[in-house]
Design an enzyme around this catalytic site. Structure first.
Site, PDB file in Angstrom:
ATOM      1  N   THR A 283       0.825  -1.230  -0.091  1.00  0.00           N
ATOM      2  CA  THR A 283      -0.232   0.019  -0.147  1.00  0.00           C
ATOM      3  C   THR A 283       0.902   1.237  -0.034  1.00  0.00           C
ATOM      4  OG1 THR A 283      -1.798   0.915   0.872  1.00  0.00           O
ATOM      5  CG2 THR A 283      -0.450   0.065   2.385  1.00  0.00           C
ATOM      6  N   LYS A 287       3.407   1.194  -3.754  1.00  0.00           N
ATOM      7  CA  LYS A 287       2.929   0.363  -5.160  1.00  0.00           C
ATOM      8  C   LYS A 287       3.623   0.631  -6.316  1.00  0.00           C
ATOM      9  CE  LYS A 287      -1.752   0.269  -3.572  1.00  0.00           C
ATOM     10  NZ  LYS A 287      -3.073   0.554  -3.709  1.00  0.00           N
ATOM     11  N   ASN A 308       0.056  -4.201  -6.331  1.00  0.00           N
ATOM     12  CA  ASN A 308      -0.527  -4.222  -4.833  1.00  0.00           C
ATOM     13  C   ASN A 308      -0.293  -5.535  -3.903  1.00  0.00           C
ATOM     14  OD1 ASN A 308      -2.795  -5.313  -5.911  1.00  0.00           O
ATOM     15  ND2 ASN A 308      -4.040  -4.789  -4.410  1.00  0.00           N
ATOM     16  N   ASP A 323      -6.066  -4.836  -7.181  1.00  0.00           N
ATOM     17  CA  ASP A 323      -6.977  -3.566  -6.982  1.00  0.00           C
ATOM     18  C   ASP A 323      -7.633  -3.450  -8.114  1.00  0.00           C
ATOM     19  OD1 ASP A 323      -6.381  -2.529  -4.716  1.00  0.00           O
ATOM     20  OD2 ASP A 323      -4.789  -1.016  -5.189  1.00  0.00           O
ATOM     21  N   GLY A 347      -9.626  12.624  -9.354  1.00  0.00           N
ATOM     22  CA  GLY A 347      -8.391  12.353  -8.790  1.00  0.00           C
ATOM     23  C   GLY A 347      -7.550  11.637  -9.844  1.00  0.00           C
ATOM     24  N   GLY A 350      -2.360   7.485  -6.646  1.00  0.00           N
ATOM     25  CA  GLY A 350      -1.952   6.166  -7.020  1.00  0.00           C
ATOM     26  C   GLY A 350      -2.938   5.077  -7.437  1.00  0.00           C
ATOM     27  N   ALA A 351      -4.214   5.218  -6.831  1.00  0.00           N
ATOM     28  CA  ALA A 351      -5.242   4.131  -7.000  1.00  0.00           C
ATOM     29  C   ALA A 351      -5.843   4.612  -8.419  1.00  0.00           C
ATOM     30  CB  ALA A 351      -6.295   4.442  -6.084  1.00  0.00           C
ATOM     31  N   TYR A 442     -13.164   3.932   2.009  1.00  0.00           N
ATOM     32  CA  TYR A 442     -13.743   2.868   2.938  1.00  0.00           C
ATOM     33  C   TYR A 442     -14.016   3.389   4.344  1.00  0.00           C
ATOM     34  CZ  TYR A 442      -9.257   1.077   3.585  1.00  0.00           C
ATOM     35  OH  TYR A 442      -7.941   0.783   3.759  1.00  0.00           O
ATOM     36  N   GLY A 463     -16.474   1.860  -0.963  1.00  0.00           N
ATOM     37  CA  GLY A 463     -15.097   1.408  -1.217  1.00  0.00           C
ATOM     38  C   GLY A 463     -14.852   0.186  -0.529  1.00  0.00           C
TER      39      GLY A 463
END
Ligand code: NAP
Length: 487
Positions: A283, A287, A308, A323, A347, A350-351, A442, A463
């Site tokens: 995380t 990553k 991940n 992910d 956004g 990273g995600a 989340y 999430g």
């Protein structure tokens, strides 16, 4: 043994704490220095006879992290008197030698734990000091502060060097030290300490009895237990240990999943190879940084440029990205049936890479809006998407432009995450009510963004669904078996 440190200010509260956790602990440590009434000795002497587990007597000075500030003569005098209680052990500091306390303890059948504390570092001579104490016939206890993952590695490698000393206590404090508390038996420690939830003055990094006994089953970990975990910085907030460890318990798999606070990936990998860690989740902020260390990567990792999940496979570290699949899972049918054709992603961190690539691989048109517009432009160029500034997006939507009538809006920033739960990542966005709104956050479950979407009539995706799905896929990659349907 799992030991509970009793840090309350009265014997009554400490007894209650001990009784409440009696089925989770093997022993408890009474911290006399934290009691309001430490000069009335009789009730303290009686404490071990009413407590449900054996008691370690500790009267800690302030320079060792305790609260006792009065004279050393008085402390020794009181300790000698307290020995008439049925204490199992007494914790005496390394420099407190030849005070007559050793003989007095022996006369009362109380075993001596000889401790040293370093609240700032892992001292260079800690192996020598442990060995010297053991040679005196006492139980050595080292409570030290690792300040890097390299220090944590040193604490684990000393298990081999100190193999011959079968009774010793080794504790790494602080966030770096958490693995030494969970995998205490792998460190060769006879005891790990925990603190009651919400109690005062627990040592930094201490876990609760529930966590050690039920979540990590720390007292059952042996040389054969498969070790998995998660690396991050920060990492202690993660919900992944609860997902993985509950699965192992339900299926009777001898494995544990541990949070590792990691500052340097190379040092962690050295540790993981030496300690046979079989796989780990990755995380923030590792990553991307993990990529150069991987011997093999999946197609998704190659495309997304972020990993991940890492598995030890035929002597190599193999990187996959769950992910990506975790994100797609709740909306897969909508993508396959063409219900989602246009998506807005808020956004560009990273995600996002897994999110945008996941959507693009299903040929969805993706718009990206981000606080730092240049990051949105870069990601859009890479993925064949379109970057919008907030004002441009607003203008186009007000003008009724078809290209910005989205079927899905995905929120991927950290805005609205605990503790700042009233924050809204894109307050100017007005939901029509027929979009799907998906928030990667989340904690909390229902964010401000999802609240607004839900009020407008949108279908919402939490999430936690993504987190759970990516965890379920990781579980299968780690263990080779399906995650239990029901826990
Ligand atoms: P990250 O790399 O730090 O990205 C942060 C993103 O948030 C960037 O786009 C950043 O914009 C934006 N941002 C941060 N603070 C902002 C602010 N005050 N105002 C506006 N934008 C702001 O983090 P990440 O790894 O992508 O994670 C983001 C969130 O997704 C976290 O809440 C994480 O817990 C969650 N997540 C959930 C899952 C899951 O399984 N559900 C998986 C991964 C991540 P700039 O580019 O301008 O800095």
């Amino acid at each position: 043994m799992i030991g509970l440190t009793l840090t309350e200010n009265s014997l009554e509260k400490n007894l209650l704490l001990c009784q409440n956790h009696a089925d989770q602990i093997d022993i408890a440590e009474l911290r006399v220095d934290l009691l309001d009434e430490q000069d009335i000795l009789e009730p303290i002497i009686r404490f071990p006879s009413v407590a449900p587990v054996p008691i370690i007597l500790t009267y800690r000075r302030s320079r060792d992290g305790g609260a006792y500030t009065r004279s050393e003569r008085l402390r020794i005098q009181r300790l000698k008197r307290l020995f008439s209680g049925a204490f199992a052990y007494v914790d005496l500091e390394e420099d407190l030698q030849h005070s007559g306390l050793e003989q007095a303890a022996a006369d009362h059948n109380i075993k001596v734990i000889r401790s040293f504390h370093d609240m700032h570092q892992v001292p260079g001579d800690f192996l020598k000091r442990i060995t010297r104490i053991a040679e005196q016939g006492e139980i050595p206890k080292a409570a030290v502060m690792p300040t890097s993952f390299a220090d944590v590695s040193r604490l684990f490698s000393c298990a081999k060097e100190l193999e011959k000393i079968d009774r010793k206590i080794l504790i790494g404090m602080g966030v770096f030290g958490v693995p030494t508390r969970i995998l205490y038996r792998r460190c060769g420690s006879m005891l790990t300490f925990c603190a009651g939830a919400g109690t005062r003055r627990g040592a930094p990094g201490q876990l609760t009895p529930e966590q050690l006994k039920t979540l990590y089953r720390a007292d059952t970990i042996s040389a054969k237990t498969a070790v998995y975990g998660i690396i991050g910085n920060p990492v202690m907030h993660t919900a992944s240990p609860a997902i993985h460890n509950s699965g192992y318990m339900k299926l009777g798999i001898d494995a544990v999943y541990v949070p590792f606070h990691v500052d340097d990936i190379r040092n962690f990998l050295n540790f993981a190879e030496a300690n046979e860690v079989r796989g780990f989740s990755v995380t923030i902020p590792h990553k991307k940084q993990i990529l150069p260390f991987l011997g093999k990567v999946s197609r998704e990792v190659k495309q997304i440029g972020s990993c991940n999940t890492v598995i030890r496979e035929k002597g190599l570290w193999k990187g996959i990205n769950t992910d990506y699949y975790g994100f797609l899972h709740p909306i897969l049918e909508d993508l396959e049936t063409g219900l989602i054709r246009k998506a807005l992603v808020i956004g560009a961190g990273g995600a996002d890479r897994a999110v945008v690539w996941g959507l693009r691989n299903f040929s969805a048109h993706v718009g990206i809006v981000n606080r730092t517009h240049s990051s949105a432009v870069k990601l859009a160029e890479e993925t064949g998407s379109r970057a919008y500034s907030t004002s441009e997006l607003e203008e186009l939507r007000e003008a009724g432009d078809e290209s910005v009538q989205f079927d899905l809006v995905v929120q991927t920033t950290s805005v609205g995450m605990e503790p700042d739960i009233t924050a809204d990542p894109l307050p100017s966005y007005r939901f029509r009510g027929d979009e799907i709104a998906y928030d990667l956050i989340y904690t909390p479950k229902v964010t401000k963004f999802l609240q607004r979407a839900s009020q407008a009539g949108c279908r919402i995706v939490y999430g936690y669904e993504m987190l759970y799905q990516q965890g379920v896929l990781q579980f299968k990659s780690f263990t080779g078996v399906d995650y239990p349907q029901q826990l």
